[in-house]
Design a protein around this motif. Structure first.
Motif, short mmCIF file in Angstrom:
data_model
loop_
_atom_site.label_atom_id
_atom_site.label_comp_id
_atom_site.label_asym_id
_atom_site.label_seq_id
_atom_site.Cartn_x
_atom_site.Cartn_y
_atom_site.Cartn_z
N ASP A 129 0.84 -1.22 0.00
CA ASP A 129 0.00 0.00 0.00
C ASP A 129 0.87 1.27 0.00
N GLY A 130 2.21 1.08 -0.08
CA GLY A 130 3.10 2.23 -0.20
C GLY A 130 3.74 2.67 1.10
N HIS A 131 3.32 2.07 2.23
CA HIS A 131 3.86 2.47 3.53
C HIS A 131 5.14 1.68 3.81
N CYS A 132 6.22 2.41 4.13
CA CYS A 132 7.49 1.72 4.38
C CYS A 132 7.95 1.98 5.82
N VAL A 133 8.37 0.93 6.50
CA VAL A 133 8.94 1.08 7.85
C VAL A 133 10.39 0.59 7.79
N ALA A 134 11.24 1.19 8.62
CA ALA A 134 12.66 0.83 8.55
C ALA A 134 13.30 0.90 9.93
N ALA A 135 14.41 0.18 10.10
CA ALA A 135 15.11 0.16 11.38
C ALA A 135 16.61 0.02 11.11
N GLY A 136 17.41 0.48 12.06
CA GLY A 136 18.87 0.34 11.93
C GLY A 136 19.47 1.49 11.13
N GLN A 137 20.62 1.23 10.48
CA GLN A 137 21.33 2.28 9.72
C GLN A 137 20.70 2.41 8.34
N THR A 138 19.58 3.11 8.32
CA THR A 138 18.74 3.12 7.11
C THR A 138 19.32 3.96 5.98
N LYS A 139 20.33 4.77 6.28
CA LYS A 139 20.92 5.61 5.21
C LYS A 139 22.15 4.93 4.59
N TYR A 140 22.57 3.84 5.20
CA TYR A 140 23.79 3.17 4.74
C TYR A 140 23.59 2.61 3.32
N LEU A 141 24.56 2.84 2.46
CA LEU A 141 24.48 2.34 1.09
C LEU A 141 25.32 1.07 0.97
N PHE A 142 24.72 0.02 0.48
CA PHE A 142 25.43 -1.26 0.30
C PHE A 142 25.30 -1.67 -1.16
N THR A 143 26.14 -2.61 -1.58
CA THR A 143 26.04 -3.08 -2.97
C THR A 143 25.17 -4.34 -3.03
N LEU A 144 24.54 -4.54 -4.17
CA LEU A 144 23.58 -5.65 -4.30
C LEU A 144 24.24 -7.02 -4.39
N GLN A 145 25.43 -7.07 -5.01
CA GLN A 145 26.07 -8.36 -5.30
C GLN A 145 25.05 -9.30 -5.96
N SER A 146 24.89 -10.52 -5.41
CA SER A 146 24.05 -11.48 -6.13
C SER A 146 22.56 -11.13 -6.17
N VAL A 147 22.12 -10.19 -5.34
CA VAL A 147 20.71 -9.77 -5.44
C VAL A 147 20.46 -9.22 -6.85
N SER A 148 21.50 -8.67 -7.46
CA SER A 148 21.36 -8.09 -8.81
C SER A 148 21.03 -9.15 -9.86
N LYS A 149 21.30 -10.42 -9.53
CA LYS A 149 21.06 -11.48 -10.52
C LYS A 149 19.58 -11.58 -10.89
N VAL A 150 18.72 -11.28 -9.93
CA VAL A 150 17.27 -11.32 -10.19
C VAL A 150 16.89 -10.23 -11.19
N LEU A 151 17.49 -9.05 -11.00
CA LEU A 151 17.15 -7.92 -11.87
C LEU A 151 17.73 -8.10 -13.27
N ALA A 152 18.94 -8.66 -13.34
CA ALA A 152 19.53 -8.94 -14.66
C ALA A 152 18.67 -9.97 -15.39
#
Ligand code: GLN
Length: 309
Positions: free
Chosen positions: A48-71
């Motif tokens: 429904d568009g509502h997002c909740v988050a916890a922890g270091q939510t501004k931290y940028l990480f790389t996708l690594q193998s998660v990118s395989k789904v998008l490719a």
């Protein structure tokens, strides 16, 4: 399905934070070895568009193998199912994600699925583009559309670091080139693949990508079909059968949702009719999955009854 509140997510993260040093940060990619195991974050993006988050939510990480789904999604959209499955198989494997032995056993020697490195390299090899920038650009374009944010890019330092040390992935490529599974320049392909793996984002953004899969490939806000339903389903099915590498069986029993992990410590999970969850924690177990991530998903799946089975 019951919604996840921010307070609940914070509480779950508190429960699992103690596991942050139980595993080992990936060090075979030198730039990833610098990641601090204590950095953890999680987000749940409801459909429904509502997002909740916890922890270091501004931290940028790389996708690594998660990118395989998008490719894979891009390759399916560019070339269709038959062309994609002429290059990679559809079966799970009990081998680790970097396996080379299976390539020799398979006849013809195509990779067993698109979620292991060999399969992902064969998929990236299919992406349209005259060079690595254009190839990774196809994946970035999809991500920009999903997130409504054209600033998402890859981390140049992580991409270069992997490119310079990717000897096993190079071997996989040369083996596949010898057998006609991939074509063209191996170096260009590795350049595109390592850039794809180095695509960088924060936890809410990854949760939104997972939410779009939960929404059958449709944009959360406009309902525009970004990934055709059938292709989104193929991606989710691979997430179930091999998204967590050779831990996909135990993950199916303990968590039971389509999910994909990467050696950066990221995991995205798709919760049917509810939304997308993303969790980050760089400490990995022996199969390459985030220790904190797996713990969080186990606890939450049991509590909210997420299993698809
Ligand atoms: N870039 C990494 C590699 O090819 C991705 C592997 C992973 O996340 N499992 O080794």
């Amino acid at each position: 399905m019951k919604k996840v509140t921010e307070d609940e997510l914070k509480k779950w993260m508190e429960h699992v934070r103690i596991y942050a040093n139980n595993g080992k940060v990936a060090d075979y990619i030198p730039a990833l070895a610098k990641q601090q195991p204590e950095i953890n974050a999680a987000a749940f993006y409801h459909i429904d568009g509502h997002c909740v988050a916890a922890g270091q939510t501004k931290y940028l990480f790389t996708l690594q193998s998660v990118s395989k789904v998008l490719a894979l999604a891009v390759a399916l959209m560019e070339h269709g199912e038959d062309a994609v499955f002429s290059r990679v198989g559809l079966e799970p494997t009990s081998e680790p994600f970097y396996t080379i032995s299976k390539l020799e056993l398979e006849k013809p020697s195509k990779p067993i699925n698109p979620m292991i490195n060999a399969g992902a390299l064969a998929i990236t090899n299919m992406l349209c583009g005259a060079n690595s920038e254009e190839m990774v650009g196809q994946i970035l374009q999809l991500i920009h559309k999903m997130l409504g944010d054209t600033s998402i890019d890859y981390d140049q330092e992580v991409a270069k670091s992997e490119y310079e040390s990717a000897f096993l992935n190079r071997s996989l490529c040369y083996f596949m080139k010898q057998n006609g599974v991939i074509t063209g320049s191996v170096e260009e392909l590795l350049d595109a693949y390592t850039k794809q793996c180095a695509i960088r984002m924060n936890i809410q953004q990854l949760a939104k990508i997972a939410a779009i899969f939960a929404n059958d490939g449709k944009d959360i806000h406009s309902d525009e079909q970004i990934i055709p339903l059938y292709y989104a389903r193929i991606c989710k099915t691979f997430m179930v059968t091999c998204g967590m590498y050779n831990a996909s069986g135990s993950f199916a029993i303990k968590v039971g949702i389509p999910a994909k992990s990467g050696v950066s410590g990221a995991i995205m999970g798709v919760v049917r009719d509810s939304g997308g969850i993303a969790v980050f924690g760089p400490s990995l177990d022996e199969k390459g999955n985030s220790v904190v991530g797996i713990k969080l998903l186990e606890l939450m799946s049991k509590h909210y009854n997420w299993s698809i089975y």
